[in-house]
Write a protein that holds these residues in place. Structure first.
Motif, PDB file in Angstrom:
ATOM      1  N   ALA A 112       0.823  -1.211   0.000  1.00 45.05           N
ATOM      2  CA  ALA A 112       0.000   0.000   0.000  1.00 45.05           C
ATOM      3  C   ALA A 112       0.856   1.259   0.000  1.00 45.05           C
ATOM      4  N   GLY A 113       2.183   1.086   0.108  1.00 45.76           N
ATOM      5  CA  GLY A 113       3.079   2.232   0.105  1.00 45.76           C
ATOM      6  C   GLY A 113       3.360   2.809   1.477  1.00 45.76           C
ATOM      7  N   VAL A 114       2.947   2.105   2.523  1.00 46.54           N
ATOM      8  CA  VAL A 114       3.208   2.562   3.886  1.00 46.54           C
ATOM      9  C   VAL A 114       4.614   2.124   4.277  1.00 46.54           C
ATOM     10  N   SER A 115       5.435   3.093   4.644  1.00 43.99           N
ATOM     11  CA  SER A 115       6.820   2.807   5.042  1.00 43.99           C
ATOM     12  C   SER A 115       6.973   3.013   6.541  1.00 43.99           C
ATOM     13  N   LYS A 116       7.715   2.096   7.183  1.00 43.67           N
ATOM     14  CA  LYS A 116       7.959   2.215   8.621  1.00 43.67           C
ATOM     15  C   LYS A 116       9.274   1.527   8.973  1.00 43.67           C
ATOM     16  N   PRO A 117       9.862   1.948  10.094  1.00 52.42           N
ATOM     17  CA  PRO A 117      11.081   1.258  10.533  1.00 52.42           C
ATOM     18  C   PRO A 117      10.778  -0.215  10.786  1.00 52.42           C
ATOM     19  N   PHE A 118      11.652  -1.084  10.292  1.00 51.11           N
ATOM     20  CA  PHE A 118      11.468  -2.517  10.453  1.00 51.11           C
ATOM     21  C   PHE A 118      12.472  -3.104  11.438  1.00 51.11           C
ATOM     22  N   ALA A 119      13.728  -2.753  11.270  1.00 48.62           N
ATOM     23  CA  ALA A 119      14.778  -3.289  12.136  1.00 48.62           C
ATOM     24  C   ALA A 119      15.913  -2.279  12.240  1.00 48.62           C
ATOM     25  N   ALA A 120      16.482  -2.208  13.426  1.00 45.44           N
ATOM     26  CA  ALA A 120      17.647  -1.349  13.664  1.00 45.44           C
ATOM     27  C   ALA A 120      18.638  -2.137  14.503  1.00 45.44           C
ATOM     28  N   GLY A 121      19.912  -1.809  14.309  1.00 46.52           N
ATOM     29  CA  GLY A 121      20.918  -2.498  15.090  1.00 46.52           C
ATOM     30  C   GLY A 121      22.295  -2.294  14.511  1.00 46.52           C
ATOM     31  N   VAL A 122      23.107  -3.330  14.643  1.00 44.90           N
ATOM     32  CA  VAL A 122      24.490  -3.251  14.191  1.00 44.90           C
ATOM     33  C   VAL A 122      24.872  -4.562  13.501  1.00 44.90           C
ATOM     34  N   TYR A 123      25.601  -4.425  12.413  1.00 44.75           N
ATOM     35  CA  TYR A 123      26.217  -5.575  11.752  1.00 44.75           C
ATOM     36  C   TYR A 123      27.593  -5.768  12.371  1.00 44.75           C
ATOM     37  N   LEU A 124      27.894  -6.981  12.795  1.00 41.30           N
ATOM     38  CA  LEU A 124      29.233  -7.349  13.236  1.00 41.30           C
ATOM     39  C   LEU A 124      29.744  -8.356  12.217  1.00 41.30           C
TER      40      LEU A 124
END
Length: 156
Positions: A112-124
């Motif tokens: 539907a075009g709704v954008s939202k934060p999905f995941a946040a963090g750090v790549y190791l």
């Protein structure tokens, strides 16, 4: 930017673009044959607990995951967009290996075009620079929260 940092950044950007472009068949090719990809909550990682949301050990497991995503799994159709900091790169134990730490945010858009934060963090990341192309020997995705709001289907 030194050569190792440039090589790691190139690998990370190619990886993110492949995932964001739904070119999931390319995903296992960013890893060494015995490479490991895992997604773990911050709490478990900080405590040294082994429980992961995803733990693929070896390219064959990653290839199986892609086949499953394409043919068997049912999940919400979505589009990902990775936003990442530049990697902090340091030598690792072993010639030609480096460690990288990169902050990330994945925004997910639905049909539907709704954008939202999905995941946040750090790549190791543990990156092998010895071949013609840099490859992940290990990519640990440490999520800031215990889980994600939606089903975790595609790689982060």
């Amino acid at each position: 930017m030194n050569t190792a940092q440039a090589q790691v950044l190139d690998l990370q950007l190619r990886y993110a673009h492949a995932v964001d472009d739904d070119a999931l068949e390319q995903w296992p090719g960013f890893f060494t044959p015995q490479g490991r990809y895992r997604v773990i909550p911050r709490e478990n990682h900080a405590r040294g607990l082994p429980a992961c949301l995803i733990d693929c050990q070896g390219v064959a497991m990653m290839q199986d995951r892609v086949v499953s995503l394409r043919t068997a799994n049912i999940y919400n159709i979505h589009f990902d967009r990775h936003l990442m900091s530049p990697p902090l790169v340091a030598p690792a134990d072993g010639d030609g290996l480096v460690r990288a730490r990169t902050q990330f945010l994945v925004i997910q858009s639905d049909q539907a075009g709704v954008s939202k934060p999905f995941a946040a963090g750090v790549y190791l990341d543990l990156v092998d620079l010895r071949g013609p192309q840099p490859l992940f020997a290990e990519r640990t995705v440490v999520l800031d929260s215990y889980g994600v709001q939606e089903l975790l289907a595609t790689p982060i």
